[in-house]
Design a protein around this motif. Structure first.
Motif, PDB file in Angstrom:
ATOM      1  N   LYS A  15       0.113 -31.821 -15.559  1.00 47.57           N
ATOM      2  CA  LYS A  15       1.555 -31.591 -15.509  1.00 47.57           C
ATOM      3  C   LYS A  15       1.857 -30.208 -16.070  1.00 47.57           C
ATOM      4  N   VAL A  16       2.934 -29.589 -15.567  1.00 43.02           N
ATOM      5  CA  VAL A  16       3.358 -28.285 -16.055  1.00 43.02           C
ATOM      6  C   VAL A  16       4.828 -28.376 -16.451  1.00 43.02           C
ATOM      7  N   PHE A  17       5.163 -27.845 -17.634  1.00 48.27           N
ATOM      8  CA  PHE A  17       6.520 -27.891 -18.178  1.00 48.27           C
ATOM      9  C   PHE A  17       6.975 -26.492 -18.565  1.00 48.27           C
ATOM     10  N   ILE A  18       8.303 -26.271 -18.504  1.00 52.32           N
ATOM     11  CA  ILE A  18       8.904 -25.045 -19.028  1.00 52.32           C
ATOM     12  C   ILE A  18      10.054 -25.430 -19.949  1.00 52.32           C
ATOM     13  N   SER A  19      10.403 -24.522 -20.846  1.00 48.99           N
ATOM     14  CA  SER A  19      11.568 -24.710 -21.711  1.00 48.99           C
ATOM     15  C   SER A  19      12.747 -23.986 -21.092  1.00 48.99           C
ATOM     16  N   VAL A  20      13.912 -24.640 -21.122  1.00 47.70           N
ATOM     17  CA  VAL A  20      15.138 -24.032 -20.602  1.00 47.70           C
ATOM     18  C   VAL A  20      16.276 -24.264 -21.578  1.00 47.70           C
ATOM     19  N   SER A  41      22.647 -12.517 -16.571  1.00 50.75           N
ATOM     20  CA  SER A  41      21.451 -12.569 -17.416  1.00 50.75           C
ATOM     21  C   SER A  41      20.383 -13.417 -16.744  1.00 50.75           C
ATOM     22  N   ASN A  42      19.542 -12.794 -15.959  1.00 45.43           N
ATOM     23  CA  ASN A  42      18.439 -13.511 -15.311  1.00 45.43           C
ATOM     24  C   ASN A  42      17.237 -13.506 -16.243  1.00 45.43           C
ATOM     25  N   ASP A  43      17.307 -14.351 -17.267  1.00 46.30           N
ATOM     26  CA  ASP A  43      16.271 -14.338 -18.288  1.00 46.30           C
ATOM     27  C   ASP A  43      15.225 -15.433 -18.102  1.00 46.30           C
ATOM     28  N   GLY A  44      15.368 -16.277 -17.079  1.00 46.31           N
ATOM     29  CA  GLY A  44      14.391 -17.341 -16.865  1.00 46.31           C
ATOM     30  C   GLY A  44      14.495 -18.452 -17.878  1.00 46.31           C
ATOM     31  N   MET A  45      15.569 -18.480 -18.630  1.00 50.02           N
ATOM     32  CA  MET A  45      15.763 -19.497 -19.661  1.00 50.02           C
ATOM     33  C   MET A  45      17.018 -20.314 -19.414  1.00 50.02           C
ATOM     34  N   PHE A  57      15.852 -25.090  -6.639  1.00 46.79           N
ATOM     35  CA  PHE A  57      15.426 -26.153  -7.546  1.00 46.79           C
ATOM     36  C   PHE A  57      14.210 -25.694  -8.337  1.00 46.79           C
ATOM     37  N   VAL A  58      14.201 -25.958  -9.657  1.00 53.77           N
ATOM     38  CA  VAL A  58      13.096 -25.572 -10.522  1.00 53.77           C
ATOM     39  C   VAL A  58      12.223 -26.765 -10.872  1.00 53.77           C
ATOM     40  N   GLY A  59      12.837 -27.891 -11.282  1.00 54.06           N
ATOM     41  CA  GLY A  59      12.069 -29.043 -11.703  1.00 54.06           C
ATOM     42  C   GLY A  59      12.965 -30.187 -12.129  1.00 54.06           C
ATOM     43  N   VAL A  60      12.399 -31.116 -12.891  1.00 54.29           N
ATOM     44  CA  VAL A  60      13.087 -32.340 -13.297  1.00 54.29           C
ATOM     45  C   VAL A  60      13.154 -32.398 -14.825  1.00 54.29           C
TER      46      VAL A  60
END
Length: 143
Positions: A15-20, A41-45, A57-60
């Motif tokens: 599994k892969v996760f990101i913080s937002v 602000s396109n900071d990816g956060m 869509f990025v994820g769930v």
């Protein structure tokens, strides 16, 4: 980014996760689709509910993410909780059906480039019929 690896003899999937950071003005509930909030602000956060975003869509959401709080979003692998929307009527979602973000979770329909963001969720462990909001699991596939 958090990447879990399968070890020999391990029954867990990779599994892969990101913080937002939830900047959408409403809580992002477990199982809802999440999109980056693009703009000044396109900071990816900065993220918001995928159903209100014009962006991909990025994820769930793994757990509820309160307004202006930071939380985890799963972007690849088997996801335990995907919120299914009944889209105002009773529907049937079959295992393997593609799911796209909808106003109240995910709906089963053919994804397009605009709402897939190169990621797709495929349903698994689905209820017999969805006449109200229900949960299933799914597989987030990075294309």
């Amino acid at each position: 980014m958090i990447i879990t690896r399968v070890q020999r003899g391990d029954k867990n999937q990779e599994k892969v996760f990101i913080s937002v950071s939830n900047t959408s003005g409403t809580t992002i509930t477990t199982g809802y689709g999440v999109s980056y909030q693009l703009g000044a602000s396109n900071d990816g956060m900065q993220a918001q509910l995928a159903s209100v975003a014009a962006n991909g869509f990025v994820g769930v959401a793994v757990k509820d993410i309160a307004i202006n709080d930071i939380g985890l979003v799963q972007i690849a692998g088997f996801v335990n909780s995907v919120l299914l929307s009944n889209v105002g009527t009773s529907i049937t979602v079959n295992a393997g059906d593609p799911l796209v973000p909808a106003p109240a979770g995910f709906a089963s329909s053919a994804p397009t480039y605009a709402n897939s963001g190169f990621r797709m969720v495929f349903a698994s462990n689905v209820p017999v019929a969805v006449s109200a909001v229900a949960y299933a699991s799914g597989l987030i596939k990075m294309i």
